[in-house]
Structures are given as structure tokens and as C-alpha cells.
Motif scaffolding. Structure first.
Motif, PDB file in Angstrom:
ATOM      1  N   ALA A 223     -13.036   7.624  11.974  1.00  0.00           N
ATOM      2  CA  ALA A 223     -12.028   8.277  11.136  1.00  0.00           C
ATOM      3  C   ALA A 223     -11.288   9.368  11.911  1.00  0.00           C
ATOM      4  O   ALA A 223     -10.170   9.754  11.545  1.00  0.00           O
ATOM      5  N   ALA A 224     -11.891   9.858  12.992  1.00  0.00           N
ATOM      6  CA  ALA A 224     -11.224  10.861  13.826  1.00  0.00           C
ATOM      7  C   ALA A 224      -9.926  10.314  14.400  1.00  0.00           C
ATOM      8  O   ALA A 224      -8.944  11.057  14.571  1.00  0.00           O
ATOM      9  N   HIS A 225      -9.881   9.019  14.701  1.00  0.00           N
ATOM     10  CA  HIS A 225      -8.650   8.412  15.210  1.00  0.00           C
ATOM     11  C   HIS A 225      -7.537   8.477  14.154  1.00  0.00           C
ATOM     12  O   HIS A 225      -6.373   8.748  14.469  1.00  0.00           O
ATOM     13  N   THR A 226      -7.912   8.216  12.908  1.00  0.00           N
ATOM     14  CA  THR A 226      -6.936   8.280  11.823  1.00  0.00           C
ATOM     15  C   THR A 226      -6.410   9.696  11.653  1.00  0.00           C
ATOM     16  O   THR A 226      -5.202   9.912  11.457  1.00  0.00           O
ATOM     17  N   THR A 227      -7.309  10.662  11.727  1.00  0.00           N
ATOM     18  CA  THR A 227      -6.889  12.060  11.606  1.00  0.00           C
ATOM     19  C   THR A 227      -5.897  12.414  12.707  1.00  0.00           C
ATOM     20  O   THR A 227      -4.859  13.024  12.449  1.00  0.00           O
ATOM     21  N   ALA A 228      -6.194  12.030  13.939  1.00  0.00           N
ATOM     22  CA  ALA A 228      -5.301  12.334  15.062  1.00  0.00           C
ATOM     23  C   ALA A 228      -3.928  11.700  14.849  1.00  0.00           C
ATOM     24  O   ALA A 228      -2.889  12.338  15.087  1.00  0.00           O
ATOM     25  N   ALA A 229      -3.917  10.458  14.394  1.00  0.00           N
ATOM     26  CA  ALA A 229      -2.648   9.762  14.170  1.00  0.00           C
ATOM     27  C   ALA A 229      -1.835  10.452  13.074  1.00  0.00           C
ATOM     28  O   ALA A 229      -0.607  10.589  13.176  1.00  0.00           O
ATOM     29  N   ARG A 230      -2.492  10.882  11.998  1.00  0.00           N
ATOM     30  CA  ARG A 230      -1.780  11.563  10.915  1.00  0.00           C
ATOM     31  C   ARG A 230      -1.237  12.921  11.377  1.00  0.00           C
ATOM     32  O   ARG A 230      -0.141  13.327  10.979  1.00  0.00           O
ATOM     33  N   LEU A 231      -1.998  13.626  12.195  1.00  0.00           N
ATOM     34  CA  LEU A 231      -1.523  14.910  12.688  1.00  0.00           C
ATOM     35  C   LEU A 231      -0.287  14.736  13.569  1.00  0.00           C
ATOM     36  O   LEU A 231       0.634  15.552  13.541  1.00  0.00           O
ATOM     37  N   ASN A 232      -0.240  13.663  14.338  1.00  0.00           N
ATOM     38  CA  ASN A 232       0.925  13.399  15.190  1.00  0.00           C
ATOM     39  C   ASN A 232       2.137  12.940  14.383  1.00  0.00           C
ATOM     40  O   ASN A 232       3.272  13.323  14.675  1.00  0.00           O
ATOM     41  N   SER A 233       1.891  12.113  13.383  1.00  0.00           N
ATOM     42  CA  SER A 233       3.007  11.537  12.623  1.00  0.00           C
ATOM     43  C   SER A 233       3.473  12.430  11.477  1.00  0.00           C
ATOM     44  O   SER A 233       4.619  12.353  11.047  1.00  0.00           O
ATOM     45  N   GLY A 234       2.561  13.259  10.970  1.00  0.00           N
ATOM     46  CA  GLY A 234       2.877  14.067   9.795  1.00  0.00           C
ATOM     47  C   GLY A 234       2.785  13.299   8.498  1.00  0.00           C
ATOM     48  O   GLY A 234       3.058  13.837   7.424  1.00  0.00           O
ATOM     49  N   ASP A 235       2.382  12.041   8.579  1.00  0.00           N
ATOM     50  CA  ASP A 235       2.264  11.186   7.393  1.00  0.00           C
ATOM     51  C   ASP A 235       0.833  11.252   6.878  1.00  0.00           C
ATOM     52  O   ASP A 235      -0.092  10.712   7.498  1.00  0.00           O
ATOM     53  N   HIS A 236       0.646  11.905   5.755  1.00  0.00           N
ATOM     54  CA  HIS A 236      -0.698  12.073   5.188  1.00  0.00           C
ATOM     55  C   HIS A 236      -0.909  11.235   3.927  1.00  0.00           C
ATOM     56  O   HIS A 236      -1.897  11.432   3.210  1.00  0.00           O
ATOM     57  N   THR A 237       0.017  10.293   3.641  1.00  0.00           N
ATOM     58  CA  THR A 237      -0.089   9.517   2.399  1.00  0.00           C
ATOM     59  C   THR A 237      -0.184   8.006   2.597  1.00  0.00           C
ATOM     60  O   THR A 237      -0.821   7.322   1.795  1.00  0.00           O
ATOM     61  N   THR A 238       0.408   7.476   3.662  1.00  0.00           N
ATOM     62  CA  THR A 238       0.410   6.028   3.853  1.00  0.00           C
ATOM     63  C   THR A 238      -0.998   5.518   4.174  1.00  0.00           C
ATOM     64  O   THR A 238      -1.670   6.037   5.058  1.00  0.00           O
ATOM     65  N   GLY A 239      -1.410   4.509   3.422  1.00  0.00           N
ATOM     66  CA  GLY A 239      -2.691   3.868   3.713  1.00  0.00           C
ATOM     67  C   GLY A 239      -3.913   4.704   3.422  1.00  0.00           C
ATOM     68  O   GLY A 239      -4.999   4.423   3.942  1.00  0.00           O
ATOM     69  N   VAL A 240      -3.788   5.717   2.592  1.00  0.00           N
ATOM     70  CA  VAL A 240      -4.939   6.569   2.261  1.00  0.00           C
ATOM     71  C   VAL A 240      -5.894   5.800   1.358  1.00  0.00           C
ATOM     72  O   VAL A 240      -5.506   5.268   0.324  1.00  0.00           O
ATOM     73  N   VAL A 241      -7.144   5.750   1.743  1.00  0.00           N
ATOM     74  CA  VAL A 241      -8.158   5.020   0.978  1.00  0.00           C
ATOM     75  C   VAL A 241      -8.830   5.930  -0.048  1.00  0.00           C
ATOM     76  O   VAL A 241      -9.062   5.538  -1.194  1.00  0.00           O
ATOM     77  N   SER A 242      -9.153   7.137   0.364  1.00  0.00           N
ATOM     78  CA  SER A 242      -9.823   8.079  -0.527  1.00  0.00           C
ATOM     79  C   SER A 242      -9.088   9.414  -0.429  1.00  0.00           C
ATOM     80  O   SER A 242      -9.316  10.189   0.498  1.00  0.00           O
ATOM     81  N   ASN A 243      -8.183   9.661  -1.380  1.00  0.00           N
ATOM     82  CA  ASN A 243      -7.307  10.826  -1.262  1.00  0.00           C
ATOM     83  C   ASN A 243      -8.029  12.126  -1.614  1.00  0.00           C
ATOM     84  O   ASN A 243      -9.185  12.131  -2.047  1.00  0.00           O
ATOM     85  N   LEU A 244      -7.303  13.221  -1.430  1.00  0.00           N
ATOM     86  CA  LEU A 244      -7.886  14.543  -1.619  1.00  0.00           C
ATOM     87  C   LEU A 244      -8.413  14.742  -3.042  1.00  0.00           C
ATOM     88  O   LEU A 244      -9.518  15.270  -3.227  1.00  0.00           O
ATOM     89  N   ALA A 245      -7.653  14.310  -4.043  1.00  0.00           N
ATOM     90  CA  ALA A 245      -8.094  14.483  -5.430  1.00  0.00           C
ATOM     91  C   ALA A 245      -9.393  13.746  -5.683  1.00  0.00           C
ATOM     92  O   ALA A 245     -10.310  14.267  -6.345  1.00  0.00           O
TER      93      ALA A 245
END
Length: 298
Positions: A223-245
């Protein structure tokens, strides 16, 4: 040393090492084993005796050790110890490699201090424990940052005790990489500790439980790879499996279970509280938890 060892050592760069704790001794031993001429100094000279028996030159003072050669490696207790050791040394023309654990800011200050005294500077972060030094298959390595010229000139020598990973001209980057990885390690250790605490009073054998724990963590780490990709892209919503809520809603069960098991939640709640803070701000319900990184760095 045998005659063959002396001839071999003559072809290899001399190394000066200040500091003979467990790590410093392991470093010196690796260089000696590889045939490098090694000069050592330690505040307590008794620690140098086993290395002297193996052919190391023992300097009476740190300044004398520094004068012995161009490459000077420091592996001391702390930054104050470095100040004290180098106070009387002439650093002109020397290449200082500081493997003493420190912060990025102190590394940058040390680099400027060394350069003002005529030395090139490398800071290092050792990602190994002493038994891993000099054992290539152990996977141990050292982060280096600072003078690229010094690193290139000494790359082969520095690679003798452990692998090398140069991370940039900024002298603070080695320490930053070191602390970032160690911080992740302690976070993992805290979760492992909490997991064992939950089962401690139950009829569950920790040694039978541990394969489940290790397999689960191994499955989650990518999941660290996903975090790194989101930090680079700024996209925190596409393909989210288990969201913050969803994560925040489910975390209440973790806390209640700990309370029911009589386990202190001190290791569990800090991250959960950060997620709750982010959710309370609004607008982050459907985002990935990678957004917590931004909350920490405001």
C-alpha cells in the motif's frame, strides 16, 4: 600481517576511523579483512587493542589519526563527540565521512563547518546492525549524501563494510532517509506490539499467531506504493477501496476491543485520531488515507 597482505594493502586506500563502539569496531574489522591500511582512534584506547593485533595503526589522538590519511570516517556517540574529536584536527584536504547518527539539519551544519576548514564532507545513515557489517548477503547498506566528488573517489572503499546508496548533494538527505525508514520501522513495531498485547491473556500461542501476523503485514506493505503515487498525483479519490469515512467508522471497533481486552490504546490511537481530525475538517470523506500525510506536514 603477512607479506602478501602487506602487498595487497598497499594497493588499497588507507582509512582512518574515529570511534570504536560496536559499529565502529565492525567497520574497522571489515576494512582490515579486505586489506585496507586502517588507522583507528578511540577515547578509550583499550578498545583499539584487538584491532591493533590485526594490524591497525592506533593513533594517540584524534588529530593524529586525521593526519594519517585523506579518508576519515567518524562513528561516534553523538554530534558533540564529533566536535570534541575534531577540535584540534587539521582538516585541510581531508574527506570526512560522518556515520554518527544525527539529524538532517545537523548534517547540513556539519558540512558547512567541514568545508570552511578545507574538507569535503559526506554524511551517512547506516541501515544495518554490527553483525551485518562486512557480510554482503546480509543486505545491510549505508545512505550517503553530500559531496558527490568525495563519494565517487571513495565509493569502492565505502562499499567494503556494506552496500552504498548515494541520495544527493544535500548533506541532510542521508539522515532524512535513515530517520524516515526508522520511523516506519517503529510504527510497524508499535502495531506488532499492540497485536500481541491483544492476544496476550487468551489461549492463543504467540508463535502460532505470528505467521498470520507476518503474512497480513506483508500483504499490506505494498500500500506504500499507492500512497506514493497519490502524493505525486494529488489524486486521493480515484480507485479508493476503503475511504477515510469508512476507516474512521471501523476504528471504533479497534478501540473497543482493546478496552475489552484490558489493553492500553496508547500505541493505537494516535493514527486513528489523525484520521478523525481530517474527517472532521470536511471534504475528505471519500479520500484515501494517504491524505493524512498532508495533515502532518501543514
Amino acid at each position: 600481517m603477512t607479506d602478501d597482505t602487506v602487498r595487497e594493502a598497499a594497493q588499497k586506500k588507507p582509512v582512518t576511523l574515529l570511534g570504536l563502539g560496536a559499529m565502529g569496531t565492525a567497520l574497522a574489522d571489515a576494512w582490515l579483512t579486505a586489506g585496507h591500511p586502517v588507522t583507528v582512534w578511540n577515547r578509550n584506547p583499550r578498545r583499539a587493542r584487538p584491532l591493533a593485533a590485526r594490524g591497525a595503526a592506533v593513533a594517540a589522538t584524534a588529530a593524529e589519526a586525521v593526519a594519517a590519511g585523506r579518508l576519515v570516517v567518524l562513528c561516534l556517540l553523538d554530534d558533540d563527540s564529533v566536535d570534541e574529536a575534531l577540535a584540534e584536527a587539521d582538516l585541510t584536504g581531508r574527506d570526512l565521512v560522518n556515520l554518527t547518527t544525527g539529524t538532517p539539519l545537523r548534517a547540513r551544519d556539519r558540512a558547512a563547518w567541514a568545508q570552511a576548514r578545507g574538507a569535503r564532507f559526506l554524511d551517512g545513515g547506516i541501515m544495518a546492525v554490527p553483525p551485518m557489517i562486512g557480510v554482503p548477503e546480509s543486505g545491510g547498506y549505508v545512505f550517503y549524501s553530500g559531496s558527490s566528488g568525495a563519494f565517487e573517489d571513495h565509493r569502492d572503499t565505502l562499499a567494503v563494510p556494506a552496500g552504498t546508496r548515494y541520495v544527493g548533494e544535500d548533506p541532510g538527505l542521508a539522515a532524512l532517509h535513515d530517520v524516515a525508514l526508522l520511523s516506519a520501522m517503529y510504527g510497524a513495531f508499535s502495531g506488532i506490539t499492540h497485536a500481541f498485547a491483544l492476544i496476550r491473556r487468551e489461549d492463543i500461542d504467540p508463535e502460532e499467531f505470528v505467521p498470520l501476523l507476518v503474512d497480513w503485514l506483508t500483504a499490506m506493505v505494498p500500500a506504500a506504493h499507492t500512497t506514493a503515487a497519490r502524493l505525486n498525483s494529488g489524486d486521493h479519490t480515484t480507485g479508493v477501496v476503503s475511504n477515510l469515512a469508512m476507516q474512521v467508522a471501523g476504528s471504533a471497533t479497534l478501540v473497543r476491543t482493546a478496552e475489552e481486552q484490558g489493553v492500553d490504546t496508547a500505541l493505537l490511537t494516535p493514527y486513528l485520531q489523525l484520521m478523525e481530525r481530517l474527517l472532521e475538517e470536511g471534504g475528505h470523506d471519500h479520500e484515501d488515507t494517504a491524505r493524512v500525510v498532508d495533515l502532518l506536514t501543514r
